[in-house]
Enzyme design. Structure first.
Site, PDB file in Angstrom:
ATOM      1  N   ASP A  14     -16.306  -5.385   0.682  1.00  0.00           N
ATOM      2  CA  ASP A  14     -15.270  -6.385   0.922  1.00  0.00           C
ATOM      3  C   ASP A  14     -13.955  -5.705   1.267  1.00  0.00           C
ATOM      4  O   ASP A  14     -13.749  -4.532   0.959  1.00  0.00           O
ATOM      5  CB  ASP A  14     -15.097  -7.295  -0.293  1.00  0.00           C
ATOM      6  CG  ASP A  14     -14.662  -6.553  -1.549  1.00  0.00           C
ATOM      7  OD1 ASP A  14     -15.176  -5.430  -1.783  1.00  0.00           O
ATOM      8  OD2 ASP A  14     -13.806  -7.060  -2.294  1.00  0.00           O
ATOM      9  N   GLU A  24     -15.175  -6.029  -4.820  1.00  0.00           N
ATOM     10  CA  GLU A  24     -14.372  -5.055  -5.577  1.00  0.00           C
ATOM     11  C   GLU A  24     -12.897  -5.416  -5.581  1.00  0.00           C
ATOM     12  O   GLU A  24     -12.210  -5.226  -6.592  1.00  0.00           O
ATOM     13  CB  GLU A  24     -14.568  -3.659  -4.971  1.00  0.00           C
ATOM     14  CG  GLU A  24     -13.940  -2.522  -5.785  1.00  0.00           C
ATOM     15  CD  GLU A  24     -12.499  -2.227  -5.426  1.00  0.00           C
ATOM     16  OE1 GLU A  24     -11.826  -1.493  -6.175  1.00  0.00           O
ATOM     17  OE2 GLU A  24     -12.013  -2.733  -4.380  1.00  0.00           O
TER      18      GLU A  24
END
Length: 449
Positions: free
Chosen positions: A89, A154
């Site tokens: 991400d 994350e």
């Protein structure tokens, strides 16, 4: 298969690694903000297809739709296992019109791969994927297992990524040792080169400081108590507050031995006066020496002709291992002093964590890096990641985790830029170094010699 043969395979795979990173950047796996809720499953599917083309099986494990985690492995014997970990991400790009290159085009130019996520953290994921593929293509017999895990989420705490994997699929990611983002900055002293290897990371809390007053009409300010007018006093209190440095982390003892210079000077020197080659180390020293409390958001008012009854300052707080919410509260209260009518609310995002150092694993990283950059006499300093990462979610499984993705050891080399900012980019030379190190690390730890 010798180490030199594997390193040559890494070098010949560099263009393929660049192309993979460019493809990954083109997927706008934005986590948070108006641009999207992750979409990491598309990244995972691209990686799965890349692996499958060489006969490497993988799993797509979704915490929820489109929040996918990829796990692949090359099984070996009973020797210590190694986990390559990274996240897929990225943070929002904000105003794409202000970027030199479009943030999701994956442009390759000027010695860089450009775009959001190019440095954080798709470069590491691309290198880890290619390192595993190089070993698979060469049919290298492994004495221990090599695992690749590319996690979601994350940037907002990992609840759909490594936290979810650790709770629901621990057997898929459990390993003796793991390599992750967070370290690898080079430094230079006395003609010698060295690297920071991050052995732990700071915790994160969000502090909301609310100033209360009395609302009213902006045309009659004398009838109200405008809390916005007290904001400068609050902000200056935070700015002027001096948090006492804590020099207990091993980075300070090792730095004193390596540099033979005053830690006080390194901690107090004006950051803008430092050369590019000095900034990585000094930034690591400052981050490891203290809690930081940084104002990042101002909230207040709903209409220009109305005086609000309250306004807030939101702060990003980073804590050292061993520090608690009570320590944060004490520092904030000391900083604000006599500022009146302040309500403080803390929300913890990540606890600090660390792995032991030195270990046989850290020594294997040192050997692998020396082989990768062809420098046998590198200096090493253990560091502490100022930002949180997924490492903290894997350590409770019994895994020793270090943050280390080495950049080029050439002081004139290009460096990663724009992480969490505009014009993010990753030097192709640093991709080469990281790929070589990962291949050499697997050979050192997992291949029977």
């Amino acid at each position: 298969m010798t180490l030199q043969q594997l390193l040559r395979s890494a070098d010949t795979s560099l263009d393929e690694t660049v192309a993979l990173l460019s493809d990954l950047v083109r997927i706008a796996s934005v986590n948070g903000g108006p641009e999207g809720p992750g979409n990491e499953s598309e990244v995972a599917r691209l990686l799965a297809a890349k692996l499958a083309a060489d006969g490497v099986a993988s799993q797509l494990l979704e915490a929820r739709p489109n929040r996918g985690n990829l796990v692949a492995r090359l099984d070996g014997g009973s020797a210590p296992s190694l986990l390559y970990m990274g996240h897929t991400d990225v943070v929002p790009a904000e105003d794409a019109e202000l970027w030199r290159y479009p943030p999701f085009a994956g442009t390759v130019a000027e010695g860089y791969v450009h775009g959001r996520g190019a440095a954080d953290c798709k470069a590491l994921v691309a290198c880890e994927t290619m390192a595993l593929l190089i070993l698979a293509r060469q049919h290298v017999p492994l004495a221990g297992s090599l695992i690749l895990a590319a996690g979601a989420d994350e940037e907002t705490g990992g609840q759909h990524g490594f936290a979810w994997l650790a709770r629901h699929h621990p057997e898929a990611i459990r390993a003796d040792c793991a390599i992750n983002e967070g370290g690898g900055s080079p430094f230079f002293v006395g003609g010698r080169k060295g690297y920071l290897i991050n052995t732990g990371e700071k915790g994160r809390l969000e502090a909301s400081l609310r100033l209360d007053g009395k609302g009213g009409h902006a045309a009659t300010p004398w009838a109200a108590d405008n809390p916005i007018e007290r904001l400068p006093e609050l902000l200056m209190g935070l700015r002027r507050h001096q948090i006492v440095p804590d020099l207990s982390h091993p980075i300070f003892e090792v730095t004193s031995e390596v540099f033979q210079s005053s830690l006080t000077r390194l901690l107090q020197v004006d950051f803008g006066d430092l050369s590019r080659s000095e900034r990585g180390l000094v930034s690591a020293l400052r981050g490891a020496s203290r809690m930081t409390i940084t104002p990042t958001m101002l909230l207040g008012g709903v209409k220009s002709n109305s005086i609000p009854a309250s306004c807030s300052v939101v702060c990003d707080v980073r804590t050292l291992p061993g520090q608690t919410a009570a320590d944060v509260m004490a520092e904030i209260r000391a900083a604000l002093g006599k500022v009146e009518s302040v309500q403080i609310e803390l929300q913890e995002t990540a606890e600090p964590s660390e792995s032991p150092y030195p270990t046989p694993f850290s020594q294997a990283i040192e050997r692998a890096t020396a082989a990768a950059v062809e420098q046998p006499d590198l200096l090493w300093i253990p560091g502490l990641t100022s930002g949180f990462s997924d490492s903290r979610l894997v350590r409770p499984l019994g895994t020793t985790v270090y943050g280390f993705a080495p950049q080029s050891a050439d002081p004139d080399a290009l460096t990663p830029e724009g992480i969490h900012g505009r014009d993010e980019c990753m030097p192709i030379e640093s991709l080469r170094v990281t790929l070589r190190m990962l291949v050499a690390l697997a050979w050192d730890m997992l291949v029977a010699h």
